[in-house]
Design a protein around this motif. Structure first.
Motif, PDB file in Angstrom:
ATOM      1  N   THR A  32       0.948  -1.209  -0.378  1.00 51.40           N
ATOM      2  CA  THR A  32      -0.067  -0.056   0.350  1.00 51.40           C
ATOM      3  C   THR A  32       1.000   0.830  -0.291  1.00 51.40           C
ATOM      4  N   GLU A  94      -6.236   0.576   4.741  1.00 45.35           N
ATOM      5  CA  GLU A  94      -6.234   1.903   4.427  1.00 45.35           C
ATOM      6  C   GLU A  94      -5.815   3.321   5.496  1.00 45.35           C
ATOM      7  N   SER A  95      -5.983   4.258   5.348  1.00 48.81           N
ATOM      8  CA  SER A  95      -5.806   5.930   5.321  1.00 48.81           C
ATOM      9  C   SER A  95      -6.172   5.341   7.151  1.00 48.81           C
TER      10      SER A  95
END
Length: 159
Positions: A32, A94-95
């Motif tokens: 990521t 994910e953020s």
């Protein structure tokens, strides 16, 4: 030639935040890439190289030594436009998953005392281009204006 994904983000709408820039599969692993956007592109001044370089040294050192993420950390480095940094982690994130990690990282930078790791002629190709005071100021600004009370719109790229 086709535009790369990062050039398709509307930088007129982009605000400081934490964004998933891309996810790549390498073998069985997902990598990521995060866009750690510290300034508003084309609206406010970019960071000078000295403070951005200092942030790079401190963040990379902190993250590579982190008890939970150290072995997952692949890269931390500045964007060429000097409005933020990229963080690459081994894993599918994910953020929102890394906001606590970023708070730790930027608090480390804000509170750092002493010699910047790797800031010597032996360890760095441009060791004189450092500004710890401004790096600390920018870390504190990012913490207060973005990370401590991050809004949902600062976690997903604008449409």
């Amino acid at each position: 030639m086709e535009k790369i994904t990062s050039f398709t983000i509307d930088h007129l709408k982009l605000q400081p935040g934490v964004y998933v820039s891309r996810k790549d599969t390498v073998g069985d692993n997902v990598i990521t890439t995060f866009d750690i956007r510290m300034t508003s592109p084309n609206e406010e001044p970019v960071m000078n190289t000295a403070e951005l370089h200092t942030i790079e040294h401190l963040a990379a050192t902190f993250l590579r030594n982190h008890k939970d993420f150290g072995t997952k950390m692949l890269y931390w480095g500045p964007m060429g436009c000097r409005t933020g940094n990229y963080l690459l982690l081994n894993g599918d994130y994910e953020s929102k998953d890394i906001v606590p990690l970023l708070i730790e990282t930027f608090e480390f930078i804000r509170d750092f005392q002493g010699d910047v790791p790797g800031a010597s002629a032996k360890d760095c190709g441009n060791y004189l281009d450092m500004n710890l005071g401004m790096a600390k100021y920018l870390a504190d600004k990012f913490l207060k204006e973005v990370l401590y009370d991050i809004k949902p719109e600062r976690l997903v790229y604008p449409q």
